[in-house]
Design a protein around this motif. Structure first.
Motif, short mmCIF file in Angstrom:
data_model
loop_
_atom_site.label_atom_id
_atom_site.label_comp_id
_atom_site.label_asym_id
_atom_site.label_seq_id
_atom_site.Cartn_x
_atom_site.Cartn_y
_atom_site.Cartn_z
N GLU A 1 0.82 -1.20 0.00
CA GLU A 1 0.00 0.00 0.00
C GLU A 1 0.86 1.26 0.00
O GLU A 1 0.60 2.21 -0.76
CB GLU A 1 -0.93 -0.01 1.21
N VAL A 2 1.89 1.29 0.84
CA VAL A 2 2.75 2.47 0.90
C VAL A 2 3.57 2.59 -0.39
O VAL A 2 3.75 3.69 -0.92
CB VAL A 2 3.68 2.42 2.12
N LEU A 3 4.04 1.46 -0.91
CA LEU A 3 4.80 1.49 -2.15
C LEU A 3 3.96 2.05 -3.30
O LEU A 3 4.45 2.80 -4.15
CB LEU A 3 5.31 0.09 -2.49
N ALA A 4 2.68 1.71 -3.30
CA ALA A 4 1.78 2.25 -4.32
C ALA A 4 1.65 3.76 -4.19
O ALA A 4 1.59 4.49 -5.20
CB ALA A 4 0.41 1.59 -4.22
N GLU A 5 1.61 4.26 -2.95
CA GLU A 5 1.53 5.71 -2.75
C GLU A 5 2.81 6.41 -3.23
O GLU A 5 2.75 7.48 -3.84
CB GLU A 5 1.26 6.04 -1.28
N VAL A 6 3.95 5.79 -2.98
CA VAL A 6 5.20 6.36 -3.48
C VAL A 6 5.18 6.40 -5.00
O VAL A 6 5.51 7.42 -5.62
CB VAL A 6 6.42 5.54 -2.98
N GLY A 7 4.75 5.31 -5.60
CA GLY A 7 4.70 5.26 -7.06
C GLY A 7 3.75 6.26 -7.66
O GLY A 7 4.00 6.84 -8.73
N ARG B 1 -6.63 9.65 1.78
CA ARG B 1 -5.96 8.35 1.82
C ARG B 1 -4.83 8.36 2.83
O ARG B 1 -4.64 7.40 3.59
CB ARG B 1 -5.41 7.97 0.44
N TYR B 2 -4.06 9.44 2.85
CA TYR B 2 -2.94 9.53 3.78
C TYR B 2 -3.44 9.54 5.23
O TYR B 2 -2.85 8.92 6.11
CB TYR B 2 -2.14 10.80 3.52
#
Length: 222
Positions: A126-132, A190-191
């Motif tokens: 989930e966090v990796l998707a936000e970074v991307g 979302r954050y």
């Protein structure tokens, strides 16, 4: 997920330290004096979170260069390891020592033990998707004419997958705040939801500096 950080109404741990470095300190204050002051907040309540983050990075295979990238991007180059003649991993060792010393003021028997597996490991995707999803905007940091830092997106991703998704998320927020990258209301929501599930006080995501408006770089999600 965990409730031991609910007491912190501003950012904490390594990301919280970069927040204070970016905010600026009086002339003549040394980097370790800043660390000691942050570790002392809340009668020493911040020291364990800062120690935990530092140890978790040190236990990972992030290189000194990658640690430097994280620090420089999160503090908008207010912290420059090369200015002080110490590389990133050595710097984190000093941070850990300061935190352990502060904890021992209240608990003389305290012994540093490995941080161990990240409790937030299940949040990695989930966090990796936000970074991307903000990669295009964060790359503006890499090419900033005055405060540019290389490989920020890749290093944030490495922090999420190889260190701790929780720390990776907080460092992402710090980069967005430091460089005043505008995010939209849906992304902020979302954050906030992610922060709540990670155990943050509701104020941590918006502890100052986050710019909410129209995402001129926006991905299809928003």
């Amino acid at each position: 997920m965990r409730d031991d950080r609910k007491q912190f109404y501003i950012d904490f741990g390594l990301s919280g330290l970069t927040r204070m470095v970016d905010a600026g300190w009086s002339s003549g204050t040394t980097p370790l004096e800043i660390v000691a002051a942050v570790a002392d907040w809340g009668d020493g309540a911040y020291a364990p979170t800062l120690l935990e983050d530092a140890l978790r990075v040190l236990e990972s295979d992030l290189s000194s260069r990658e640690v430097d990238i994280l620090w420089c991007a999160a503090s908008k180059r207010s912290y420059r390891p090369d200015f002080f003649g110490v590389e990133g991993r050595a710097w984190l060792g000093r941070v850990a020592d300061v935190c352990a010393e502060r904890i021992r003021q209240d608990d003389p028997s305290f012994a540093v033990v490995p941080a161990g597996p990240a409790p937030a490991a299940s949040f990695a995707d989930e966090v990796l998707a936000e970074v991307g999803s903000v990669a295009a905007a964060v790359r503006s940091v890499e090419g900033h004419p005055h405060y540019g830092v290389p490989d920020v997106v890749r290093t944030l991703g490495r922090t999420v997958t190889d260190v701790d998704p929780d720390l990776g998320f907080r460092m992402l927020l710090r980069v967005l705040k430091a460089y005043q990258i505008t995010i939209g209301e849906p992304r902020l929501a979302r954050y906030q939801d992610l922060g709540e599930r990670l155990g943050y006080d509701e104020c941590v995501v918006e502890d100052g500096g986050i710019d909410v408006g129209t995402e001129v770089w926006a991905d299809p999600v928003d």
